[in-house]
Scaffold this motif. Structure first.
Motif, PDB file in Angstrom:
ATOM      1  N   GLN A  25      -3.339  22.771   0.091  1.00  0.00           N
ATOM      2  CA  GLN A  25      -4.035  21.820   0.952  1.00  0.00           C
ATOM      3  C   GLN A  25      -5.506  21.712   0.574  1.00  0.00           C
ATOM      4  O   GLN A  25      -6.099  20.626   0.604  1.00  0.00           O
ATOM      5  CB  GLN A  25      -3.883  22.233   2.418  1.00  0.00           C
ATOM      6  CG  GLN A  25      -2.477  22.060   2.958  1.00  0.00           C
ATOM      7  CD  GLN A  25      -2.309  22.592   4.368  1.00  0.00           C
ATOM      8  OE1 GLN A  25      -3.283  22.947   5.033  1.00  0.00           O
ATOM      9  NE2 GLN A  25      -1.069  22.660   4.830  1.00  0.00           N
ATOM     10  N   ALA A  26      -6.110  22.841   0.185  1.00  0.00           N
ATOM     11  CA  ALA A  26      -7.515  22.823  -0.239  1.00  0.00           C
ATOM     12  C   ALA A  26      -7.681  21.976  -1.494  1.00  0.00           C
ATOM     13  O   ALA A  26      -8.645  21.198  -1.620  1.00  0.00           O
ATOM     14  CB  ALA A  26      -8.000  24.248  -0.481  1.00  0.00           C
ATOM     15  N   ALA A  27      -6.755  22.105  -2.445  1.00  0.00           N
ATOM     16  CA  ALA A  27      -6.821  21.292  -3.662  1.00  0.00           C
ATOM     17  C   ALA A  27      -6.707  19.810  -3.336  1.00  0.00           C
ATOM     18  O   ALA A  27      -7.427  18.973  -3.903  1.00  0.00           O
ATOM     19  CB  ALA A  27      -5.716  21.713  -4.627  1.00  0.00           C
ATOM     20  N   GLN A  28      -5.843  19.491  -2.408  1.00  0.00           N
ATOM     21  CA  GLN A  28      -5.671  18.093  -2.012  1.00  0.00           C
ATOM     22  C   GLN A  28      -6.893  17.558  -1.271  1.00  0.00           C
ATOM     23  O   GLN A  28      -7.071  16.344  -1.159  1.00  0.00           O
ATOM     24  CB  GLN A  28      -4.408  17.957  -1.155  1.00  0.00           C
ATOM     25  CG  GLN A  28      -3.127  18.213  -1.940  1.00  0.00           C
ATOM     26  CD  GLN A  28      -1.896  18.368  -1.062  1.00  0.00           C
ATOM     27  OE1 GLN A  28      -2.000  18.652   0.137  1.00  0.00           O
ATOM     28  NE2 GLN A  28      -0.717  18.183  -1.648  1.00  0.00           N
ATOM     29  N   SER A  29      -7.727  18.487  -0.796  1.00  0.00           N
ATOM     30  CA  SER A  29      -8.997  18.114  -0.151  1.00  0.00           C
ATOM     31  C   SER A  29     -10.176  18.285  -1.107  1.00  0.00           C
ATOM     32  O   SER A  29     -11.326  18.417  -0.680  1.00  0.00           O
ATOM     33  CB  SER A  29      -9.216  18.968   1.103  1.00  0.00           C
ATOM     34  OG  SER A  29      -8.186  18.764   2.047  1.00  0.00           O
TER      35      SER A  29
END
Length: 409
Positions: free
Chosen positions: A311-315
């Motif tokens: 999720q962090a990568a997608q953000s």
């Protein structure tokens, strides 16, 4: 409705003409499942049966409500023939995709449509009797709230990670507590015939039967999660290996390192190219001073899981993106070896890490170009799963339908 012939494969007393008729009915239903509504003339040619025999089988199947008349085929010239096909509401198949902290569970009809689905149902997978009991209760709870009569559910497919022998019904990584096959234990508990399957193989079948696979007959499916699993479709058939444990790509000895894998050995692909490896790299980098939007207080570092990093990568978290790229490059080395060995038409990336898209795909492609034989890799296409988190649960439903329609002739 009579579902007798679909379950007669478990009755050793059936023989002779009755047994042959059961097999012919299954072949007919399997053809409809793959090709859709079909005219009698085309069925005769495809199944190598006479027109009177096909007509008699269709009449019996319509009486049993498995098949229905779809009316005239107006796409042909001359006098249009009638088309016959599966009655969607005549039979249903249950799929249960078991993960570490949740379960996906779904019901499909005879035409492969999802009738009911529940995703991310909380559940804790552990190799205990309590966890097995909780799984049975979860399945029973899902069935009890369905409007579909239980007697129309022909079978249930249950996916588990690890070593699963679907032919014998045993799981050796989870719930191997007694001599009975796990499929029989759960089947007795829920009152429905059960097939157990390895999760990566079920995902591969889901993509092959209803996902990103088009006309390809030789496909490798990589399940990229905490570990690395693989399902193989070779010449249009799932490949199991002699003991049913094929696909342990994560435990190929690719690296010369001293990192101990989950399997207890060193140098496995999983030690540097899996969700576990990503999680460990992330924690190490943060402890060494790297910054990330995901961790404001280092004391909370142990609470981070793989899903949070994705999720962090997608953000657009720089650290998460950088580490996923490193994982992709290492993963590409392993997939290059697989391509060199199997020369597949298609490699499909699935599982949670596949959701990072180009962050993992582009460095993986770069590694493929570097490590694989160009004459081989040029004929191999790389795609990301079409079904996403539904690949496993849909694959479980379709696999159990396929197994119940399988014949021995």
């Amino acid at each position: 409705m009579n579902k007798l012939f679909l379950t007669e494969q478990f009755n050793d007393s059936i023989s002779g003409v009755a047994y042959k008729t059961i097999q012919q009915k299954k072949r007919l239903l399997a053809y409809f499942a793959e090709h859709g509504p079909t005219a009698i003339g085309d069925l005769r040619q495809a199944l190598h049966l006479s027109v009177p025999k096909v007509t008699a089988l269709l009449n019996e199947l319509m009486d049993e409500q498995f098949v229905k008349d779809y009316g005239k085929d107006n796409s042909t010239g001359g006098r249009p023939p009638n088309l016959y096909g599966l009655a969607a509401e005549s039979a249903y198949f249950l799929g249960v995709d078991v993960h570490r902290t949740f379960v996906h569970i779904a019901l499909t009809d005879f035409q492969k449509n999802i009738v009911e689905i529940k995703e991310y149902v909380p559940y804790t997978l552990a190799n205990t009797r309590e966890s097995l009991s909780a799984l049975c209760q979860l399945i029973e709870g899902f069935i009890s709230q369905l409007q579909t009569p239980r007697e129309k559910i022909m079978g249930a497919g249950i996916n588990l990670t690890g070593r699963v022998n679907s032919a014998t019904g045993y799981s050796y990584s989870f719930f191997h507590f007694q001599d009975q096959p796990l499929s029989q234990i759960i089947g007795d508990e829920i009152g429905i015939p059960v097939v157990v399957e390895n999760d990566s193989r079920a995902m591969a079948y889901g993509e092959f039967a209803a996902g990103v696979v088009e006309r390809e007959r030789n496909v490798l499916f990589l399940n990229l999660d905490y570990g690395i699993g693989m399902g193989m479709v070779l010449d249009g058939q799932l490949y199991y290996g002699k003991s049913g444990y094929s696909g342990e790509a994560g435990h190929m000895p690719v690296f010369d390192n001293n990192i101990i894998c989950q399997c207890g050995k060193k140098g496995c692909l999983e030690t540097e190219a899996s969700g576990w490896a990503l999680l460990e790299r992330f924690k190490t980098r943060v402890r060494n001073g790297a910054t990330t939007q995901l961790v404001q207080n280092p004391e909370h570092l142990e609470d981070i899981d793989l899903e949070a990093i994705i999720q962090a990568a997608q953000s657009d978290d720089v650290l998460a993106i950088e580490l996923i790229a490193e994982i992709g490059e290492q993963l590409g080395r392993g997939i290059a070896a697989l391509i060199n060995v199997f020369n597949p038409e298609l490699v499909v990336l699935g599982g949670s890490l596949a959701a990072t898209g180009d962050y993992i795909r582009l460095p993986l492609l770069s590694a493929l170009n570097k490590y694989s034989l160009s004459l081989v890799s040029n004929d191999t296409e790389l795609k990301v799963s079409d079904l996403g988190n539904r690949a496993g649960v849909l694959g479980a439903c379709l696999l159990v339908q396929h197994k119940f329609l399988s014949t021995t002739d």
